[in-house]
Structures are given as C-alpha cells and as structure tokens.
Design a protein around this motif. Sequence first.
Motif, short mmCIF file in Angstrom:
data_model
loop_
_atom_site.label_atom_id
_atom_site.label_comp_id
_atom_site.label_asym_id
_atom_site.label_seq_id
_atom_site.Cartn_x
_atom_site.Cartn_y
_atom_site.Cartn_z
N ALA A 1 1.27 -1.51 -0.07
CA ALA A 1 -0.04 -0.32 0.08
C ALA A 1 0.84 1.12 0.52
O ALA A 1 2.17 1.22 0.06
CB ALA A 1 -0.75 0.04 1.93
N THR A 2 -0.02 2.59 -0.46
CA THR A 2 0.59 3.42 -0.35
C THR A 2 1.76 3.84 0.79
O THR A 2 1.05 3.70 2.33
CB THR A 2 0.31 4.63 -1.21
OG1 THR A 2 -0.74 4.84 -0.55
CG2 THR A 2 -0.19 4.59 -2.70
N HIS A 3 2.74 5.15 1.08
CA HIS A 3 2.71 5.38 2.42
C HIS A 3 3.40 6.74 2.04
O HIS A 3 3.96 7.07 1.02
CB HIS A 3 4.28 4.40 3.12
CG HIS A 3 4.41 5.62 4.31
ND1 HIS A 3 5.78 5.24 4.62
CD2 HIS A 3 3.58 5.77 4.88
CE1 HIS A 3 6.19 5.67 6.24
NE2 HIS A 3 4.69 5.89 6.15
N VAL A 4 2.81 7.74 2.69
CA VAL A 4 2.61 9.31 2.89
C VAL A 4 3.85 9.57 3.90
O VAL A 4 3.27 10.30 4.84
CB VAL A 4 1.83 10.13 2.29
CG1 VAL A 4 1.84 11.32 2.42
CG2 VAL A 4 1.21 9.39 1.04
N GLU B 1 5.00 -2.12 2.74
CA GLU B 1 4.59 -3.03 2.91
C GLU B 1 3.87 -3.07 4.26
O GLU B 1 4.03 -2.41 5.25
CB GLU B 1 4.88 -4.49 3.62
CG GLU B 1 6.03 -5.38 2.43
CD GLU B 1 4.64 -6.35 1.12
OE1 GLU B 1 4.01 -6.31 2.08
OE2 GLU B 1 4.99 -6.59 0.19
N TRP B 2 2.57 -3.16 4.18
CA TRP B 2 1.79 -2.68 5.59
C TRP B 2 1.03 -4.37 6.51
O TRP B 2 0.72 -5.57 5.07
CB TRP B 2 0.77 -2.08 5.06
CG TRP B 2 1.96 -0.34 5.22
CD1 TRP B 2 1.54 -0.77 3.52
CD2 TRP B 2 1.09 0.27 6.11
NE1 TRP B 2 2.08 1.28 3.65
CE2 TRP B 2 1.62 1.36 4.47
CE3 TRP B 2 1.06 1.10 6.70
CZ2 TRP B 2 1.78 3.31 5.05
CZ3 TRP B 2 0.89 2.14 7.62
CH2 TRP B 2 1.43 3.52 6.66
N ARG C 1 -0.95 5.62 8.13
CA ARG C 1 -2.01 4.72 7.30
C ARG C 1 -1.62 4.38 6.10
O ARG C 1 -1.08 4.82 4.98
CB ARG C 1 -3.81 6.24 6.87
CG ARG C 1 -4.14 6.45 8.70
CD ARG C 1 -5.13 7.20 8.28
NE ARG C 1 -6.65 6.30 7.71
CZ ARG C 1 -7.49 5.41 9.46
NH1 ARG C 1 -6.66 5.93 10.09
NH2 ARG C 1 -8.13 5.23 8.58
N ALA C 2 -1.98 3.23 6.19
CA ALA C 2 -2.34 2.33 4.55
C ALA C 2 -2.44 2.68 3.60
O ALA C 2 -4.19 2.90 3.54
CB ALA C 2 -2.42 1.12 4.96
N GLY C 3 -2.10 2.82 1.98
CA GLY C 3 -3.33 3.86 1.69
C GLY C 3 -3.90 5.25 1.28
O GLY C 3 -4.56 5.60 0.40
#
Length: 261
Positions: free
Chosen positions: A3-6, A16-17, A57-59
């Motif tokens: 998932a994305t990570h900012v 990876e989450w 937060r993932a995504g």
Amino acid sequence: MRATHVPETGVITVREWPTPRATEPGTFVVRMTAASVCGSDLHAALHGTLHPMGPERAGYPGHEGVGVVAESNSQKFPEGTTVLCVPPGEFGGAFAEYMLLDDDHAVALPSDLDSNDLTQMRRYMMAQQLGTCIYAFDLYWPTEVPARTAGTCVIMGAGSAGLFFLQDAKRRGFKHIIVSDKQPARLDIARTLGARTVLIPDEDLGAVVSELTGNKGADLVIEAVGSDELRTQAVGIVAHRGIVGWFGLYESFEPTLVPIF
C-alpha cells in the motif's frame, strides 16, 4: 499487503503493511480492484494539506475505489459482495491491496457485475465523485422562487469533476456553458459534450465570459481545480448577484485572499 505510504509532504512510497482484519461487528475487508486519484489526493500528498494521521495510514490518501469483500463481520456486506468504497476522505485507504471498511462507508454494486471486468468496475468507481458533484450543484444552484435565470455557467477545470458539472449544467438548462482547462485532450471531451471551451493560457477566460455575456458576467462559476488563483478569478467573472461554487479543495491550511468588493 502492499500500500502507499506518505511519510511527509511531497514523498509518496509503496511498502508492506499488515493486512487488515474484520474483527469488529459491522466491519469487512475489501480486496481492492481499482482506485482513482482525486485532486484532493494531490493536495494532501504533494502540497499543504497532509492529515496529521496520514503518515500512519496504509493506502493514504486514496478515497475513491471499488473492490470485492474478502473477509466480513458484517451482515450488510457478506463475503463476495462487490462494493463502491467511500471511506472518510481525510483518511482514505484506497491505494492498497486491502482496505478495512464498515457498514457506513460502502455501497453494494449490482450482484451481476463481473468484478473482473475492469472497464465496468472503473465506471462504477466514478459514481463516488459523481455523487459529490450532484450534491454540490444542488448547493450552488438552489431552487428559488422566482427561479434564477440559467444563462451562463463557467466551469474551471475539465477533469472528471468538471465534466460531471458540465453534463449537470446541461441537464439544469443552462443556455451557455464555458469550460476552461490547460489540457487540450480534456477540452476535446468538453467540446464534444457541448461546451464552449477555453484553452489556458492561449485564451483569456475573463474576456470570453465578458464577450458571451455582454460584460454582465456568468450566472454561475464553479471552480473545480482547487486553486487559490482560480477561486479569486471566479469571483471576478461572476455576474452581479451571481453564484460562485468552490468545489476544488484548498491547497493549504493557510488563509487566502478573497476579493470582497
């Protein structure tokens, strides 16, 4: 899951989450099929509106997506249900392989929909934004007695939101619809849908509006980009007692100037 990570403004990665689990009643996990990038996602990830919880937060920040329920603790959305995901926009979560939702943040799609048909799934995904555009237009153009004259509507931005506004403006009977954008391909679609298009910066939007309205200004101006500069311009080209609708999300948490006079 991936998932994305900012982690901070201007940085978007994929890592990876832990895969979410539906442990609470009324919750379920969606295997994401498709997700869309909204203009507000760009503001959140790249500009100045990163949510304090965003890095955790993932995504994040995706909030427009479709998928199939893979694990469920919900009577409303059992496993195998194809859903339109509508998570709280400030938290997102759609840019992930799996997303945890609850009964209040999804809409079941037709049971005969083939979830492997990406074309159909992407079309249904746009229902989330279409709903926000219809809701906004109802606010921007309220029912009044006597009714306002639906003369000229200006739409700044020919992305998906702007094109939805264009079609809704036609449905509501506007005589003239002007759509501006910097992308010729987007304006080609707007022109096909019946708009008078303005390519920025080759044309002056204010001059076009003035010419078409006899210097009176537009009855309704919708800013569908999310630009402080365009919001200011919207106020400048609206008619006396006209309406300005600011749909595009703010660029930052800082104040911005509005030309009151």
